[in-house]
Enzyme design. Structure first.
Site, PDB file in Angstrom:
ATOM      1  N   GLY A  18     -24.172 -44.506   3.069  1.00 34.64           N
ATOM      2  CA  GLY A  18     -25.477 -44.238   3.671  1.00 34.64           C
ATOM      3  C   GLY A  18     -25.935 -45.389   4.549  1.00 34.64           C
ATOM      4  O   GLY A  18     -27.109 -45.763   4.548  1.00 34.64           O
ATOM      5  N   VAL A  53     -27.128 -55.032   9.581  1.00 36.31           N
ATOM      6  CA  VAL A  53     -27.263 -55.568  10.943  1.00 36.31           C
ATOM      7  C   VAL A  53     -26.914 -54.429  11.912  1.00 36.31           C
ATOM      8  O   VAL A  53     -26.669 -53.310  11.484  1.00 36.31           O
ATOM      9  CB  VAL A  53     -26.334 -56.783  11.197  1.00 36.31           C
ATOM     10  CG1 VAL A  53     -26.904 -58.033  10.603  1.00 36.31           C
ATOM     11  CG2 VAL A  53     -24.928 -56.504  10.689  1.00 36.31           C
ATOM     12  N   LYS A  84     -34.496 -51.097  25.692  1.00 38.13           N
ATOM     13  CA  LYS A  84     -33.523 -52.093  26.162  1.00 38.13           C
ATOM     14  C   LYS A  84     -32.944 -51.630  27.498  1.00 38.13           C
ATOM     15  O   LYS A  84     -32.458 -50.501  27.600  1.00 38.13           O
ATOM     16  CB  LYS A  84     -32.402 -52.206  25.119  1.00 38.13           C
ATOM     17  CG  LYS A  84     -31.173 -52.959  25.576  1.00 38.13           C
ATOM     18  CD  LYS A  84     -30.130 -52.998  24.463  1.00 38.13           C
ATOM     19  CE  LYS A  84     -28.828 -53.604  24.924  1.00 38.13           C
ATOM     20  NZ  LYS A  84     -27.782 -53.545  23.896  1.00 38.13           N
TER      21      LYS A  84
HETATM   22  C1  LIG Z   1     -22.776 -59.149  12.772  1.00 38.71           C
HETATM   23  C2  LIG Z   1     -22.818 -57.715  13.214  1.00 38.71           C
HETATM   24  C3  LIG Z   1     -23.632 -57.342  14.278  1.00 38.71           C
HETATM   25  C4  LIG Z   1     -23.670 -56.007  14.712  1.00 38.71           C
HETATM   26  N1  LIG Z   1     -24.419 -55.667  15.796  1.00 38.71           N
HETATM   27  C5  LIG Z   1     -24.379 -54.397  16.267  1.00 38.71           C
HETATM   28  C6  LIG Z   1     -25.142 -53.996  17.395  1.00 38.71           C
HETATM   29  O1  LIG Z   1     -25.872 -54.776  18.001  1.00 38.71           O
HETATM   30  N2  LIG Z   1     -25.041 -52.714  17.809  1.00 38.71           N
HETATM   31  C7  LIG Z   1     -24.257 -51.801  17.181  1.00 38.71           C
HETATM   32  O2  LIG Z   1     -24.178 -50.636  17.612  1.00 38.71           O
HETATM   33  N3  LIG Z   1     -23.583 -52.146  16.073  1.00 38.71           N
HETATM   34  C8  LIG Z   1     -23.605 -53.399  15.615  1.00 38.71           C
HETATM   35  N4  LIG Z   1     -22.915 -53.724  14.494  1.00 38.71           N
HETATM   36  C9  LIG Z   1     -22.213 -52.682  13.771  1.00 38.71           C
HETATM   37  C10 LIG Z   1     -23.204 -51.889  12.937  1.00 38.71           C
HETATM   38  O3  LIG Z   1     -23.880 -52.753  12.049  1.00 38.71           O
HETATM   39  C11 LIG Z   1     -22.482 -50.807  12.162  1.00 38.71           C
HETATM   40  O4  LIG Z   1     -21.627 -50.100  13.013  1.00 38.71           O
HETATM   41  C12 LIG Z   1     -23.472 -49.844  11.594  1.00 38.71           C
HETATM   42  O5  LIG Z   1     -24.447 -50.520  10.849  1.00 38.71           O
HETATM   43  C13 LIG Z   1     -22.789 -48.819  10.744  1.00 38.71           C
HETATM   44  O6  LIG Z   1     -22.324 -49.390   9.546  1.00 38.71           O
HETATM   45  P1  LIG Z   1     -21.710 -48.419   8.483  1.00 38.71           P
HETATM   46  O7  LIG Z   1     -22.700 -47.367   8.197  1.00 38.71           O
HETATM   47  O8  LIG Z   1     -20.376 -48.004   8.937  1.00 38.71           O
HETATM   48  O9  LIG Z   1     -21.481 -49.342   7.209  1.00 38.71           O
HETATM   49  P2  LIG Z   1     -22.519 -49.989   6.154  1.00 38.71           P
HETATM   50  O10 LIG Z   1     -23.831 -50.282   6.751  1.00 38.71           O
HETATM   51  O11 LIG Z   1     -21.788 -51.126   5.540  1.00 38.71           O
HETATM   52  O12 LIG Z   1     -22.738 -48.851   5.077  1.00 38.71           O
HETATM   53  C14 LIG Z   1     -21.773 -48.571   4.103  1.00 38.71           C
HETATM   54  C15 LIG Z   1     -22.360 -47.596   3.104  1.00 38.71           C
HETATM   55  O13 LIG Z   1     -21.332 -47.190   2.214  1.00 38.71           O
HETATM   56  C16 LIG Z   1     -21.821 -47.226   0.899  1.00 38.71           C
HETATM   57  N5  LIG Z   1     -20.691 -47.383  -0.006  1.00 38.71           N
HETATM   58  C17 LIG Z   1     -19.596 -48.161   0.156  1.00 38.71           C
HETATM   59  N6  LIG Z   1     -18.772 -48.012  -0.890  1.00 38.71           N
HETATM   60  C18 LIG Z   1     -19.357 -47.112  -1.716  1.00 38.71           C
HETATM   61  C19 LIG Z   1     -19.015 -46.556  -2.950  1.00 38.71           C
HETATM   62  N7  LIG Z   1     -17.898 -46.877  -3.600  1.00 38.71           N
HETATM   63  N8  LIG Z   1     -19.854 -45.672  -3.516  1.00 38.71           N
HETATM   64  C20 LIG Z   1     -21.004 -45.311  -2.925  1.00 38.71           C
HETATM   65  N9  LIG Z   1     -21.389 -45.819  -1.731  1.00 38.71           N
HETATM   66  C21 LIG Z   1     -20.570 -46.707  -1.151  1.00 38.71           C
HETATM   67  C22 LIG Z   1     -22.808 -48.389   0.887  1.00 38.71           C
HETATM   68  O14 LIG Z   1     -23.700 -48.271  -0.185  1.00 38.71           O
HETATM   69  C23 LIG Z   1     -23.475 -48.154   2.246  1.00 38.71           C
HETATM   70  O15 LIG Z   1     -24.488 -47.179   2.087  1.00 38.71           O
HETATM   71  C24 LIG Z   1     -22.893 -55.045  14.039  1.00 38.71           C
HETATM   72  C25 LIG Z   1     -22.106 -55.417  12.942  1.00 38.71           C
HETATM   73  C26 LIG Z   1     -22.055 -56.726  12.534  1.00 38.71           C
HETATM   74  C27 LIG Z   1     -21.184 -57.096  11.371  1.00 38.71           C
END
Ligand SMILES: Cc1cc2nc3c(=O)[nH]c(=O)nc-3n(C[C@H](O)[C@H](O)[C@H](O)COP(=O)(O)OP(=O)(O)OC[C@H]3O[C@@H](n4cnc5c(N)ncnc54)[C@H](O)[C@@H]3O)c2cc1C
Length: 505
Positions: A18, A53, A84
């Site tokens: 999520g 982030v 932006k």
């Molecule tokens: C330093 C940094 C700066 C960034 N800046 C930008 C930016 O400016 N612009 C941009 O577009 N993107 C940016 N990004 C990328 C952006 O943060 C991510 O692409 C975006 O937040 C999506 O993350 P995600 O949902 O894939 O993962 P996450 O936010 O890590 O979410 C993972 C989810 O999986 C769940 N989960 C994991 N394992 C389990 C499990 N076993 N059981 C239940 N739940 C689980 C967690 O609870 C969480 O809800 C940046 C990333 C970083 C590291």
């Protein structure tokens, strides 16, 4: 296109994760397929949390909100979001006059000025002394400089494309409540075991609260841990570390000033670069660096010094980044979206682009070929190409930099690990040919428009020394810079300050 409703109708899709990726996926799927009887469940672990982030976007996020029918007054105030108009790159180049440039999002005004810029860069690449820095040619650069928003006054018919800055956690909250209100089932638990059927498909997810959640199809949005795609299905990961050295980040907020800016600022540091992202309530700052060249403590100290926070007890957050992509994004009955499928450092804020593109491609593919995987290879090729294209554009920033103050920059500048596509683009630029025509003619794969490449290469001052002008030369047809300045200045008069454009009530 006719919709092949049979193969996904009444199916059950389970999203693991999520974060922003999970909730974007949930909203897109429920919006498109709720009336096909598709059930969407999202599982997230409150213990694991999100990466927290990712606060900058491109115009792609606007297209996502438009597609699911969310208006700006509905979400922007709730997410402390701002408009932006592009990104400034400061201190990446040491060439006089090119220490800073702006990468604009396109606007209709560019039709009148971009050709002049291309013409001048063409002449300047031949050594002719013309003004060839991008910033004076693009309306968005002026709006950024003036802290103006991208929405013109009603009687001014020029459209400016724009993205947003936002608080990542608040955006997650907004997307979560919207998805739940539209029928997405929400489970808060940690998945501790993944059950597969004999053929290797994922069958169900077992949680720490004893639930078993079965599905026909699974979307892995579990972040860097990539629990389904990489851990369970063992899809190999292709690292981009040979081209992109940064693997860490340190994050620190500062206070917002009275006049909120409308650009991201990316400033080159000793071992990477720092972002500055204006939200309504604070400025997000982070230093993306390579742990091969400096320690976490050194990075934090350098960032604190830059922000005037050396004596402050504001806590910093440290993050590790895994840069690269999986070999296949859709494997068996599982699609990876977000950090689980790959990540490229956020220099051009492209991660959510790749998220939205993957989800849209999935929807289109399933509607054309069904959920069973007939269109899988095509999707994998397109998404992989998208990752490679973004990587090339980011790598270009490092290859053409002219800093030599640390080993980090020297190694970046001399890095020979360049894709054939990027090599071709650099070659075309140096030989003085038209980038737009050659990119098209040579079918060079790139997700960035010629304008973006012109801005990057011209913005870094990748030009030969000025030569004495021959009698019959392009300079004879000089672009009148005073006219360009006046045109852009008069266009800009029709845009109010960012602060005013954020008054939604
Ligand atoms: C330093 C940094 C700066 C960034 N800046 C930008 C930016 O400016 N612009 C941009 O577009 N993107 C940016 N990004 C990328 C952006 O943060 C991510 O692409 C975006 O937040 C999506 O993350 P995600 O949902 O894939 O993962 P996450 O936010 O890590 O979410 C993972 C989810 O999986 C769940 N989960 C994991 N394992 C389990 C499990 N076993 N059981 C239940 N739940 C689980 C967690 O609870 C969480 O809800 C940046 C990333 C970083 C590291």
């Amino acid at each position: 296109m006719t919709m092949n409703t049979g193969t996904h109708q009444n199916k059950s899709i389970v999203i693991l994760g999520g974060g922003t990726a999970g909730w974007i996926t949930a909203n897109a799927l429920i919006h498109r397929w709720a009336d096909r009887g598709v059930a969407v469940t999202l599982i997230e672990s409150p213990d694991i949390g999100t990466v927290g982030v990712g606060e900058g976007s491109t115009p792609r996020l606007k297209r996502f909100f438009d597609a699911i029918g969310v208006a700006e007054p509905e979400w922007m105030p709730k997410c402390n979001a701002t408009y932006k108009v592009g990104i400034s790159f400061a201190n990446w180049s040491t060439k006089a006059g090119f220490e800073r440039y702006f990468h604009p999002f396109p606007s209709q005004a560019d039709r009148h000025t971009a050709t002049a810029y291309y013409f001048n860069t063409y002449a300047r690449r031949l050594g002719i002394d013309l003004h060839a820095h991008p910033d004076r040619f693009f309306l968005a650069a002026r709006l950024a400089e003036n802290r103006q928003g991208p929405k013109p006054d009603e009687n001014f018919p020029i459209v400016v494309e724009y993205g947003y800055h936002f608080d990542a956690n608040l955006l997650g909250d907004f997307l979560r409540s919207r998805a739940i209100a539209r029928g997405v089932a929400h489970v808060q638990a940690k998945v501790v075991e993944v059950m597969q059927s004999a053929d290797g498909d994922i069958r169900e997810l077992l949680t720490d609260s004893g639930q078993s959640i079965a599905g026909d199809f699974f979307v892995d949005c579990s972040g860097f841990r990539s629990q389904l795609l990489q851990q369970t299905l063992r899809i190999p990961f292709r690292s981009f570390a040979a081209n992109l050295f940064n693997d860490s980040a340190v994050v620190l907020p500062t206070e917002q000033s009275a006049q909120i800016g409308s650009q991201t600022i990316s400033t080159a540091m000793k071992y990477g670069w720092a972002w500055e992202i204006p939200l309504t309530h604070r400025i997000g700052n982070g230093y993306v660096y390579s742990s091969g060249y400096c320690s976490a403590d050194e990075a934090e100290t350098e960032l604190r010094a830059r922000l005037g926070l050396l004596e402050s007890d504001t806590p910093a957050r440290h993050l590790k980044m895994k840069v690269g992509r999986v070999e296949s994004h859709w494997h068996r009955n599982c699609l990876g979206v977000g950090l689980s499928q790959g990540f490229i450092e956020p220099l051009e804020a492209t991660a959510l682009n790749l998220v939205c593109n993957t989800v849209d491609d999935f929807i289109t593919t399933v509607e054309a070929h069904g959920l069973e995987g007939d269109g899988r290879d095509g999707l994998n090729d397109r998404v992989n190409q998208g990752f490679e294209n973004v990587r090339d554009y980011i790598v270009a920033h490092y290859i053409v930099n002219s800093r030599s103050d640390t080993d980090y920059w020297r190694r970046n500048g001399s890095n020979g690990e360049v894709s054939p596509a990027l090599r071709q683009i650099l070659e075309i630029w140096k030989t003085g040919k038209s980038l737009s025509l050659e990119i098209e003619r040579q079918k060079i794969p790139t997700s960035y428009t010629a304008m973006s490449w012109y801005c990057l290469l011209g913005g870094y001052g990748i030009y030969p020394d000025i030569r004495p002008a021959p009698a019959d030369n392009a300079a004879g047809r000089k672009v009148n810079m005073a006219e360009i300045d006046a045109y852009i200045g008069r266009c800009a008069m029709n845009f109010r300050l960012q602060n005013e454009q954020l008054q939604f009530s």
